[in-house]
Each structure stands twice: as structure tokens, then as C-alpha cells.
Design a protein around this motif. Structure first.
Motif, short mmCIF file in Angstrom:
data_model
loop_
_atom_site.label_atom_id
_atom_site.label_comp_id
_atom_site.label_asym_id
_atom_site.label_seq_id
_atom_site.Cartn_x
_atom_site.Cartn_y
_atom_site.Cartn_z
N VAL A 1 7.06 -12.43 -4.37
CA VAL A 1 7.92 -11.40 -4.94
C VAL A 1 7.32 -10.04 -4.61
O VAL A 1 6.15 -9.80 -4.91
CB VAL A 1 8.06 -11.57 -6.46
N GLN A 2 8.12 -9.15 -4.01
CA GLN A 2 7.61 -7.86 -3.55
C GLN A 2 8.43 -6.70 -4.11
O GLN A 2 9.57 -6.49 -3.70
CB GLN A 2 7.65 -7.79 -2.02
N PRO A 3 7.86 -5.91 -5.02
CA PRO A 3 8.55 -4.71 -5.49
C PRO A 3 8.34 -3.54 -4.53
O PRO A 3 7.35 -3.48 -3.81
CB PRO A 3 7.89 -4.43 -6.84
N THR A 4 9.30 -2.61 -4.51
CA THR A 4 9.16 -1.36 -3.76
C THR A 4 8.81 -0.27 -4.76
O THR A 4 9.60 0.04 -5.67
CB THR A 4 10.47 -1.00 -3.04
N PHE A 5 7.64 0.34 -4.60
CA PHE A 5 7.17 1.35 -5.54
C PHE A 5 7.71 2.74 -5.18
O PHE A 5 8.23 2.96 -4.09
CB PHE A 5 5.64 1.36 -5.57
N LEU A 6 7.54 3.68 -6.10
CA LEU A 6 8.12 5.01 -5.93
C LEU A 6 7.53 5.80 -4.78
O LEU A 6 8.14 6.75 -4.30
CB LEU A 6 7.97 5.80 -7.24
N ASP A 7 6.33 5.44 -4.33
CA ASP A 7 5.73 6.16 -3.20
C ASP A 7 6.26 5.69 -1.85
O ASP A 7 5.89 6.24 -0.81
CB ASP A 7 4.20 6.00 -3.21
N SER A 8 7.13 4.69 -1.84
CA SER A 8 7.66 4.16 -0.59
C SER A 8 8.40 5.24 0.20
O SER A 8 9.18 6.03 -0.37
CB SER A 8 8.62 3.00 -0.89
N GLY B 1 0.82 -1.20 0.00
CA GLY B 1 0.00 0.00 0.00
C GLY B 1 0.85 1.25 0.00
O GLY B 1 2.09 1.19 -0.05
N PHE B 2 0.18 2.42 0.06
CA PHE B 2 0.87 3.70 0.02
C PHE B 2 1.95 3.79 1.09
O PHE B 2 1.70 3.49 2.25
CB PHE B 2 -0.13 4.84 0.20
N SER B 3 3.15 4.17 0.69
CA SER B 3 4.31 4.43 1.54
C SER B 3 5.02 3.18 2.04
O SER B 3 6.03 3.29 2.74
CB SER B 3 3.96 5.34 2.73
N GLY B 4 4.51 2.01 1.72
CA GLY B 4 5.14 0.77 2.19
C GLY B 4 6.41 0.44 1.43
O GLY B 4 7.03 1.29 0.80
N SER B 5 6.80 -0.83 1.47
CA SER B 5 8.02 -1.25 0.77
C SER B 5 8.03 -2.76 0.64
O SER B 5 7.12 -3.45 1.13
CB SER B 5 9.27 -0.78 1.53
N MET B 6 9.10 -3.27 0.02
CA MET B 6 9.26 -4.71 -0.13
C MET B 6 9.44 -5.41 1.22
O MET B 6 9.33 -6.63 1.31
CB MET B 6 10.48 -5.01 -1.00
N GLY C 1 -2.53 -7.53 -3.55
CA GLY C 1 -2.19 -6.17 -3.16
C GLY C 1 -3.13 -5.66 -2.09
O GLY C 1 -4.28 -6.11 -1.97
N HIS C 2 -2.62 -4.73 -1.29
CA HIS C 2 -3.38 -4.13 -0.20
C HIS C 2 -3.59 -2.65 -0.50
O HIS C 2 -2.64 -1.94 -0.82
CB HIS C 2 -2.64 -4.30 1.12
N SER C 3 -4.83 -2.18 -0.40
CA SER C 3 -5.16 -0.78 -0.55
C SER C 3 -4.71 -0.28 -1.94
O SER C 3 -5.20 -0.77 -2.95
CB SER C 3 -4.51 0.01 0.59
N TRP C 4 -3.79 0.69 -2.00
CA TRP C 4 -3.32 1.15 -3.30
C TRP C 4 -2.67 0.00 -4.07
O TRP C 4 -2.73 -0.06 -5.30
CB TRP C 4 -2.32 2.30 -3.12
N GLY C 5 -2.08 -0.93 -3.37
CA GLY C 5 -1.52 -2.10 -4.02
C GLY C 5 -2.59 -2.95 -4.69
O GLY C 5 -2.35 -3.56 -5.74
N ALA C 6 -3.79 -3.00 -4.09
CA ALA C 6 -4.89 -3.74 -4.71
C ALA C 6 -5.33 -3.06 -5.99
O ALA C 6 -5.63 -3.72 -7.00
CB ALA C 6 -6.06 -3.85 -3.74
#
Length: 307
Positions: A76-83, A53-58, A136-141
Motif C-alpha cells: 500500500v503506497q500513499p502519496t504525501f503532500l511533498d509529491s 522519499g521527498f517528491s515521490g508518489s504512489m 520507507g526510503h529516505s524521508w519515507g524511512a
């Protein structure tokens, strides 16, 4: 028989976690960092790409990741730019398009899956690349939902269908619902560009997980907003409702996380068991756990509705 235990289920298989796996991404501004968590033994292992979700990470969602990997799934867990680990601010020119970068990041993981799996010695030969799911959770979903067939409604109607045929199943935790008037004025102004999904072409099989006390500050409706994807997606197979569950669904994003507002080991235990059972069933593994779950009385923790 009612669910009474609050203990988190144990793992059946030892697992190993490797991070960071770095995927070059020159068009992104920062290379993509990924964590891989996999069973230490076993063959024909299914693969799940998990979007934070928003602000999270791998490094987040260990309660889910540990259980999935301990029960035969490669995560497999990517870290998105909002992390928060990357520190981007709204002044960054990429900020307005983070939702697009998120989808591209998951696509990049799938495109470079051989490289990702090679980070764990001996893993590549033990996986089944034709048995891939996303979660995915929240924004990840919202992010992985687009790879399942959900579309974003823009000024000219729904955008392109980005459904990825490599993805065979999905699990959506606290997925936001329809946009438009269902969004607050603040959300319409700041997030309306991507928080207006069309679920009518989401045909990939999904399990939706929602809390019946999840009241979003971005939505004008109540907790039922988080069930829209279940009610409007042709691929919706089941809805797991967590009684008393708020947006963190009991604490799926971390052990003893201080920002969990509804901490509940019982909710997390049910989510872990249900999600793993669903994934193994849809991805062509053992369907016994999923059948058993459907026959259980899950009260007072939750309810499972299967279409």
C-alpha cells in the motif's frame, strides 16, 4: 558462495495494481491518494505500507513493489503532500508541517485499511490485518520510523512516542541518522525540527539498508550516518550494507530512472530478496529464505550483519 548474478529475480505470483484509491482527508487540504498492489492469488497475505522519499508518489518504487507483490506481500503506497504530482510550494501554509502530515497519512491508511483493501475485489478476505509492516526510503524511512517508535527531538526533548502496535516490522532504506551537529547548518536551519531523531524507543523489529557511498548534502558525517538507526535502536535486527551504493541504493525507486546515480541491478536484486525474506520471517511467514540469506557470502554486492 559469492553472489555473481546481476539479473533481477523473477516473480512467483501474478499481481494486480489499483490506483488511485482516494481516502477523504478534509483536515489535510487534499484527499489522500493511495495505490494498492497485491498478489492475484493466495490467502493470509501480509501487508506493507511503503512511504516514498521527498517528491515521490504512489507510482514510484516499482522494483520493490513488483517483487514484493510477486512474492506474496500486499503493498500500500500513499502519496504525501511533498509529491511533485501535487505541486505544493513553500508558500503553502501546510509546507512546514509536511513531515507531520506524512505520519498522519500513514496512520490514516492503517485506520482506513478495510476501505483501501476493498479497492481490489476479493482482496480483503485474503489478507492478514494482524501482519502489517511499514517500509520507507529516505524521508519515507523517517516517516515510518516514527510508527516504529522513533521520536523527534524538539526544544523540550523527545516528542511523543507514536509507535503503532498494529505495525509488527519495518524496513528502513537510507534512513537519515542523528541530528544536531551531525546536520549541516542549512539542514539545522531548515529541517532541524524533524531531522533530529531519537531511536532509543524504536523497539519494533527492523531491517536497515544503507549504501557505503551514500554521502548526504544534509549531514556532516559520511555514509555511516545512515546506519545510526541500526546501531541505536533496540528493535534493530539486521543491517544490509550495499557496496558502492549511494542514496538510491542502485535504483530502488524506479526502473531505468534518469536520476539514479549508482544504477546496479545486482544491488536492487539483493535488496528485493533480502527485504522480502526479512518481512516474511518477522511477520510469521516462511523463515527459510531469511536463514538462507544469512548463510550466503553476498560479496561483492553487499554484506548482511545480523544482531
Amino acid at each position: 558462495m559469492p553472489v555473481t548474478s546481476t539479473a533481477l529475480p523473477t516473480f512467483t505470483t501474478p499481481f494486480i495494481s489499483v490506483k488511485p484509491v482516494v481516502l477523504p482527508a478534509p483536515d489535510r487540504g487534499d484527499d489522500l491518494q493511495v495505490r494498492v498492489t497485491a498478489p492475484a492469488s493466495g490467502t493470509g497475505l501480509p501487508i506493507v505500507v511503503l512511504a516514498h522519499g521527498f517528491s515521490g508518489s504512489m507510482s514510484a518504487y516499482d522494483p520493490l513493489v513488483d517483487f514484493w507483490a510477486g512474492n506474496g506481500l500486499v503493498v500500500v503506497q500513499p502519496t504525501f503532500l511533498d509529491s511533485l504530482t501535487l505541486g505544493l510550494t513553500p508558500a503553502d501554509p501546510r509546507y512546514a508541517d509536511i513531515w507531520r502530515f506524512r505520519v498522519q497519512d500513514v496512520q490514516r491508511v492503517l485506520d482506513d485499511l478495510d476501505q483501501v483493501l476493498a479497492a481490489v475485489p476479493g482482496l480483503a478476505g485474503r489478507t492478514s490485518p494482524d501482519r502489517i509492516a511499514v517500509a520507507g526510503h529516505s524521508w519515507g524511512a523517517q516517516t515510518v520510523g516514527m510508527l516504529l517508535g522513533a521520536r523527534v527531538i524538539g526544544a523540550d526533548g523527545p516528542g511523543p512516542n507514536l509507535r503503532d502496535p498494529r505495525v509488527k516490522a519495518g524496513v528502513l532504506f537510507a534512513a537519515t541518522g542523528h541530528g544536531g551537529d551531525d546536520l549541516t547548518p542549512f539542514a539545522q536551519e531548515n529541517f532541524g525540527a524533524f531531522m533530529s531523531p531519537d531511536f532509543t524507543e524504536l523497539t519494533t523489529p527492523i531491517l536497515t539498508v544503507a549504501g557505503d557511498h551514500d554521502q548526504s548534502l544534509l549531514g556532516t558525517r559520511g555514509p555511516d550516518w545512515f546506519t545510526d538507526v541500526h546501531h541505536h535502536s533496540p528493535g534493530a535486527r539486521a543491517l544490509l550494507t550495499l557496496f558502492g551504493g549511494e542514496h538510491s541504493l542502485g535504483g530502488i525507486h524506479g526502473y531505468n530512472a534518469t536520476d539514479t546515480t549508482d544504477e546496479s541491478p545486482a544491488r536492487v536484486a539483493l535488496i528485493r530478496r533480502a527485504s522480502a525474506a526479512f518481512l516474511h520471517d518477522v511477520l510469521g511467514g516462511d523463515d527459510l529464505a531469511w536463514k538462507r540469506l544469512q548463510a550466503e557470502d553476498l560479496d561483492p554486492v553487499g554484506r548482511l550483519d545480523v544482531k
